[in-house]
Design a protein around this motif. Structure first.
Motif, mmCIF file in Angstrom:
data_model
loop_
_atom_site.group_PDB
_atom_site.id
_atom_site.type_symbol
_atom_site.label_atom_id
_atom_site.label_comp_id
_atom_site.label_asym_id
_atom_site.label_seq_id
_atom_site.Cartn_x
_atom_site.Cartn_y
_atom_site.Cartn_z
ATOM 1 N N ILE A 1 0.842 -1.201 0.000
ATOM 2 C CA ILE A 1 0.000 0.000 0.000
ATOM 3 C C ILE A 1 0.873 1.245 0.000
ATOM 4 C CG2 ILE A 1 -1.654 1.333 1.367
ATOM 5 C CD1 ILE A 1 -2.804 -1.370 2.320
ATOM 6 N N TYR A 2 1.870 1.261 0.863
ATOM 7 C CA TYR A 2 2.757 2.424 0.978
ATOM 8 C C TYR A 2 3.503 2.691 -0.331
ATOM 9 C CZ TYR A 2 6.213 5.548 3.064
ATOM 10 O OH TYR A 2 6.997 6.624 3.371
ATOM 11 N N GLY A 3 4.060 1.636 -0.906
ATOM 12 C CA GLY A 3 4.858 1.773 -2.122
ATOM 13 C C GLY A 3 4.055 2.201 -3.330
ATOM 14 N N SER A 4 2.776 1.849 -3.350
ATOM 15 C CA SER A 4 1.933 2.212 -4.500
ATOM 16 C C SER A 4 1.191 3.520 -4.275
ATOM 17 C CB SER A 4 0.924 1.094 -4.781
ATOM 18 O OG SER A 4 0.026 0.962 -3.687
ATOM 19 N N LEU A 5 1.398 4.135 -3.096
ATOM 20 C CA LEU A 5 0.714 5.388 -2.751
ATOM 21 C C LEU A 5 -0.799 5.250 -2.890
ATOM 22 C CD1 LEU A 5 3.091 7.925 -4.536
ATOM 23 C CD2 LEU A 5 3.135 7.221 -2.133
ATOM 24 N N ASN A 6 -1.314 4.086 -2.473
ATOM 25 C CA ASN A 6 -2.725 3.771 -2.624
ATOM 26 C C ASN A 6 -3.508 4.305 -1.429
ATOM 27 O OD1 ASN A 6 -5.254 2.613 -2.893
ATOM 28 N ND2 ASN A 6 -4.453 0.721 -3.760
ATOM 29 N N GLY A 7 -3.981 5.536 -1.563
ATOM 30 C CA GLY A 7 -4.728 6.180 -0.492
ATOM 31 C C GLY A 7 -6.015 5.459 -0.150
ATOM 32 N N ALA B 1 -6.589 2.244 -0.298
ATOM 33 C CA ALA B 1 -6.254 1.059 0.492
ATOM 34 C C ALA B 1 -5.865 1.460 1.920
ATOM 35 C CB ALA B 1 -5.136 0.266 -0.171
ATOM 36 N N ALA B 2 -5.174 2.581 2.070
ATOM 37 C CA ALA B 2 -4.829 3.073 3.407
ATOM 38 C C ALA B 2 -6.103 3.442 4.166
ATOM 39 C CB ALA B 2 -3.891 4.269 3.313
ATOM 40 N N LEU B 3 -7.049 4.044 3.493
ATOM 41 C CA LEU B 3 -8.333 4.358 4.104
ATOM 42 C C LEU B 3 -9.046 3.080 4.538
ATOM 43 C CD1 LEU B 3 -10.613 6.283 4.894
ATOM 44 C CD2 LEU B 3 -11.388 6.184 2.511
ATOM 45 N N GLU B 4 -8.985 2.056 3.722
ATOM 46 C CA GLU B 4 -9.593 0.769 4.067
ATOM 47 C C GLU B 4 -8.986 0.195 5.350
ATOM 48 O OE1 GLU B 4 -12.196 -1.105 2.922
ATOM 49 O OE2 GLU B 4 -12.688 0.681 1.770
ATOM 50 N N LEU B 5 -7.682 0.386 5.536
ATOM 51 C CA LEU B 5 -7.037 -0.067 6.787
ATOM 52 C C LEU B 5 -7.731 0.574 7.988
ATOM 53 C CD1 LEU B 5 -3.206 0.189 6.053
ATOM 54 C CD2 LEU B 5 -4.509 -1.879 6.445
#
Length: 70
Positions: free
Chosen positions: A52-58, A60-64
């Motif tokens: 998630i961090y490496g792809s800058l997937n906001g 997916a971070a929100l899903e966390l």
């Protein structure tokens, strides 16, 4: 919801403004210290998975965060 990036050195200044502390995987070695720093506060602390961090997937971070609330 408000999301802000900050450095570890800014945590004390922002500690009363946060509910979730997402930590970059490169700082995972600091996890125990960060958890101690927010002890007594109602703050969830977790490391963002590298994918998630490496792809800058906001999203997916929100899903966390949303998954923590359930």
């Amino acid at each position: 919801m408000s999301v802000k990036a900050a450095s570890e050195s800014q945590l004390d200044d922002r500690i009363d403004e946060i509910d979730y502390l997402l930590v970059g995987p490169h700082l995972s070695y600091m996890l125990d210290d960060l958890k101690k720093q927010v002890e007594g506060k109602n703050i969830e602390v977790l490391v963002i998975p590298q994918k998630i961090y490496g792809s800058l997937n906001g999203n997916a971070a929100l899903e966390l965060i949303l998954n923590l609330e359930n």
